[in-house]
Write a protein that holds these residues in place. Sequence first.
Motif, PDB file in Angstrom:
ATOM      1  N   ASP A  32       5.408  -2.490  -6.570  1.00 18.05           N
ATOM      2  CA  ASP A  32       4.385  -2.927  -7.509  1.00 18.05           C
ATOM      3  C   ASP A  32       4.259  -1.877  -8.617  1.00 18.05           C
ATOM      4  O   ASP A  32       4.734  -0.742  -8.469  1.00 18.05           O
ATOM      5  N   PRO A  33       3.665  -2.240  -9.760  1.00 19.25           N
ATOM      6  CA  PRO A  33       3.623  -1.311 -10.898  1.00 19.25           C
ATOM      7  C   PRO A  33       3.049   0.073 -10.571  1.00 19.25           C
ATOM      8  O   PRO A  33       3.567   1.086 -11.035  1.00 19.25           O
ATOM      9  N   GLU A  34       1.969   0.119  -9.767  1.00 19.04           N
ATOM     10  CA  GLU A  34       1.373   1.418  -9.437  1.00 19.04           C
ATOM     11  C   GLU A  34       2.309   2.257  -8.581  1.00 19.04           C
ATOM     12  O   GLU A  34       2.502   3.454  -8.840  1.00 19.04           O
ATOM     13  N   ALA A  35       2.920   1.636  -7.561  1.00 18.19           N
ATOM     14  CA  ALA A  35       3.851   2.373  -6.694  1.00 18.19           C
ATOM     15  C   ALA A  35       5.060   2.842  -7.482  1.00 18.19           C
ATOM     16  O   ALA A  35       5.551   3.955  -7.280  1.00 18.19           O
ATOM     17  N   ALA A  37       5.144   3.503 -10.749  1.00 12.59           N
ATOM     18  CA  ALA A  37       4.700   4.599 -11.621  1.00 12.59           C
ATOM     19  C   ALA A  37       4.527   5.884 -10.818  1.00 12.59           C
ATOM     20  O   ALA A  37       4.885   6.975 -11.294  1.00 12.59           O
ATOM     21  N   ASN A  38       3.984   5.781  -9.602  1.00 11.26           N
ATOM     22  CA  ASN A  38       3.848   6.974  -8.754  1.00 11.26           C
ATOM     23  C   ASN A  38       5.203   7.562  -8.410  1.00 11.26           C
ATOM     24  O   ASN A  38       5.382   8.773  -8.416  1.00 11.26           O
ATOM     25  N   ASN A  43       5.268   5.230 -16.141  1.00 13.21           N
ATOM     26  CA  ASN A  43       5.770   3.863 -16.255  1.00 13.21           C
ATOM     27  C   ASN A  43       7.258   3.864 -16.575  1.00 13.21           C
ATOM     28  O   ASN A  43       7.735   4.675 -17.367  1.00 13.21           O
ATOM     29  N   ARG A 102       3.785  -0.837  -0.480  1.00 13.16           N
ATOM     30  CA  ARG A 102       2.356  -0.837  -0.156  1.00 13.16           C
ATOM     31  C   ARG A 102       2.049  -1.553   1.168  1.00 13.16           C
ATOM     32  O   ARG A 102       1.288  -1.051   1.991  1.00 13.16           O
ATOM     33  N   ASN A 137      -2.042  10.167  -6.804  1.00 13.19           N
ATOM     34  CA  ASN A 137      -1.214   9.553  -5.768  1.00 13.19           C
ATOM     35  C   ASN A 137      -1.671  10.027  -4.389  1.00 13.19           C
ATOM     36  O   ASN A 137      -1.075  10.903  -3.765  1.00 13.19           O
TER      37      ASN A 137
END
Length: 197
Positions: A32-35, A37-38, A43, A102, A137
């Motif tokens: 997913d976008p957050e994972a 980016a982390n 990004n 996630r 994170n």
Amino acid sequence: MAVRHLAVSAHTVRRLWPADRNAVLDYFLRLDPEARANRFMGNVSEAGVRAYAAQALTAEGVMYGAFVDGDLRGLAELRPMETGSSPYILGPRAEAAFAVERAFRRQGIGAALFARIARAARHRGVVDLHVRCLSGNGPMLRLAAKHGAALQRAGTETEGALHLARPTPFSLWYESIAEAFDFTLAVSFPSRERVTA
């Protein structure tokens, strides 16, 4: 949006080989976008993910994956911090990076990947293992702290360092057996591939 946590009964951690390239790409594209980016410290576009995945398994260092029912669900990378390393000796300092999908977190996958990376680093001449992540994170910060990394925050990033013990003759022997077993698993039970290049 609530994330459903799946009950994971078992996972297998093994070294990744060039034949796992499509599984690695599929994995990064599924984050997913957050994972994502982390994992990449910011990004990154799909084109950037594809470019990274294309060279990740042949770059300096090693990668390990956690598989659940044949699918790659967690990934760890060990990269030397100085150039000129070999596949067997990475040098005194190396950096580790981790990501777990996630829905598969809190199942012990991150801890298993961290332990495997630390063991691989120790047996490749690494004395100081570094982890770097975005300061927000939480999963990575908890994982690093749990394994004894000294954490230092610098703005939006946090860096951790873990001093590794020297290998023993027995631990070197055990690591060579583990690597051979990893290769046997990769050949006998190849990862599922869904992505076409």
